[in-house]
Write a protein that holds these residues in place. Structure first.
Motif, short mmCIF file in Angstrom:
data_model
loop_
_atom_site.label_atom_id
_atom_site.label_comp_id
_atom_site.label_asym_id
_atom_site.label_seq_id
_atom_site.Cartn_x
_atom_site.Cartn_y
_atom_site.Cartn_z
N ARG A 6 3.42 10.95 0.91
CA ARG A 6 2.33 11.72 1.59
C ARG A 6 3.02 13.07 1.73
O ARG A 6 4.10 13.37 2.01
N VAL A 7 2.28 14.11 1.14
CA VAL A 7 2.58 15.53 1.04
C VAL A 7 1.37 16.32 1.71
O VAL A 7 0.39 16.42 1.20
N GLY A 8 1.48 16.36 3.13
CA GLY A 8 0.23 17.10 3.85
C GLY A 8 -0.93 16.23 3.90
O GLY A 8 -0.88 15.37 4.45
N SER A 9 -1.81 16.92 3.41
CA SER A 9 -3.17 16.43 3.43
C SER A 9 -3.57 15.63 1.93
O SER A 9 -4.61 15.12 1.63
N VAL A 10 -2.36 15.42 1.18
CA VAL A 10 -2.61 14.88 -0.20
C VAL A 10 -1.67 13.60 -0.16
O VAL A 10 -0.60 13.56 0.42
N PHE A 11 -2.28 12.29 -0.53
CA PHE A 11 -1.37 11.01 -0.69
C PHE A 11 -1.17 10.79 -2.28
O PHE A 11 -2.18 10.70 -2.95
N SER A 12 -0.12 10.75 -2.81
CA SER A 12 -0.07 10.37 -4.19
C SER A 12 0.47 9.00 -4.35
O SER A 12 1.56 8.62 -3.93
N ALA A 13 -0.64 8.24 -4.88
CA ALA A 13 -0.39 6.76 -4.87
C ALA A 13 0.19 6.60 -6.25
O ALA A 13 -0.35 6.73 -7.44
N ASP A 14 1.32 5.77 -6.09
CA ASP A 14 2.06 5.38 -7.25
C ASP A 14 1.87 4.23 -8.21
O ASP A 14 1.60 4.28 -9.27
N SER A 15 1.36 3.29 -7.68
CA SER A 15 1.26 2.02 -8.15
C SER A 15 0.68 0.68 -7.12
O SER A 15 0.49 1.14 -5.83
N GLN A 16 0.07 -0.12 -7.89
CA GLN A 16 -0.65 -1.25 -7.02
C GLN A 16 -0.42 -2.70 -7.64
O GLN A 16 0.06 -2.71 -8.87
N PHE A 17 -0.37 -3.52 -6.92
CA PHE A 17 -0.25 -5.07 -7.35
C PHE A 17 -1.52 -5.96 -6.94
O PHE A 17 -1.95 -5.69 -5.84
N THR A 18 -1.71 -6.75 -7.62
CA THR A 18 -2.81 -7.63 -7.31
C THR A 18 -2.30 -9.31 -7.72
O THR A 18 -1.93 -9.41 -8.64
N VAL A 19 -2.45 -10.20 -6.58
CA VAL A 19 -2.33 -11.70 -6.72
C VAL A 19 -3.62 -12.40 -6.81
O VAL A 19 -3.75 -13.01 -7.64
N ARG A 20 -4.42 -11.71 -6.05
CA ARG A 20 -5.90 -12.36 -6.13
C ARG A 20 -6.70 -11.35 -6.63
O ARG A 20 -6.71 -10.11 -6.22
#
Length: 261
Positions: free
Chosen positions: A177-191
């Motif tokens: 998180r940088v102030g009013s911005v969230f930089s989402a790096d990655s995600q994972f899914t099992v279902r």
């Protein structure tokens, strides 16, 4: 070779011309993955893409050495292996404006039927990061990067969102998180759908905390379905320059089906 370096000063990152950097590919190479460097880079609209193997470093050198020598891509000083860490800032940048977030009908229907699914934030940050790198062909989530991110988490700058089926962790996402911005790096899914649910929950929690936009870094159909739209790099850097920090991210366990409303 490697003559286009930046001066070693306290304003090292500030002296990097991100706005004038290449639209595709790295803006800079080198540096380190310590928490201070990571946070400074994110604040300048950059995210790291380390080379996980010696072969990947060699490929970086073969591809980008001409751009470095031409001064198009900078090299940060103080690195024994200049091509081990790439710093990226795509132009345009795919961003989900929190007021424009949308979830496809199939995901909403799925969440309505998943009465046992819940979500949390910051419940197991390191586990989410390690799940995100498991099974990936490109091991950009190196041990050094994971350590730096975990320090940022402990200092309140990096966050995770988890999706649970009962007590089982089935999906998640993380970022900085940088102030009013969230930089989402990655995600994972099992279902099926759990990774999308994690991004949707992150967007909802961030909006409720006063956030304005979730940066998903890399464009694609899967993020377009969640409302991501490309914006010029200059506009993205303008979002980062906002001094509005908002409120802390809510961390309590909540039913995932609320996202279907």
């Amino acid at each position: 070779m490697y003559i286009h370096t930046l001066a070693r000063t306290g304003g090292l990152w500030e002296s990097l011309d991100v706005l004038g950097g290449p639209a595709d590919g790295p803006v800079a190479f080198g540096g380190d993955l310590g928490p201070q460097s990571l946070l400074a880079a994110y604040r300048r609209g950059l995210y790291p893409f380390p080379a996980g193997t010696a072969e990947q470093r060699i490929v970086n050198e073969l591809i980008y050495e001409p751009d470095v020598d031409a001064g198009l891509v900078k090299v940060l000083p103080g690195s024994d292996e200049p091509f081990a860490i790439a710093w990226c800032s795509p132009d345009p940048r795919p961003v989900i404006r929190v007021e424009q977030a949308r979830f496809q009908r199939s995901l909403r229907q799925q969440l309505r039927n998943r009465t046992d699914w819940t979500t949390t934030a910051d419940a197991c940050f390191e586990e989410v990061v390690r799940r995100c790198r498991a099974g990936r062909a490109e091991h950009w989530l190196t041990d050094d990067l994971v350590r730096g991110l975990c320090v940022l988490h402990r200092s309140g700058h990096a966050h995770s969102v988890e999706v649970w089926d009962g007590d089982e962790l089935i999906g998640g996402t993380f970022g900085v998180r940088v102030g009013s911005v969230f930089s989402a790096d990655s995600q994972f899914t099992v279902r099926s759908g759990a990774g999308k649910a994690a991004v949707a929950d992150l967007t909802r929690r961030f909006a409720e905390a006063g956030g304005r936009a979730v940066d998903v870094q890399r464009d694609g159909e899967h993020v377009r379905l969640l409302g991501a739209r490309p914006i010029p790099r200059a506009r993205y850097l303008g979002l980062l320059a906002s001094r509005h920090d908002g409120r802390p991210l809510a961390t309590e366990r909540l039913p995932a089906r609320r996202l279907a409303a």
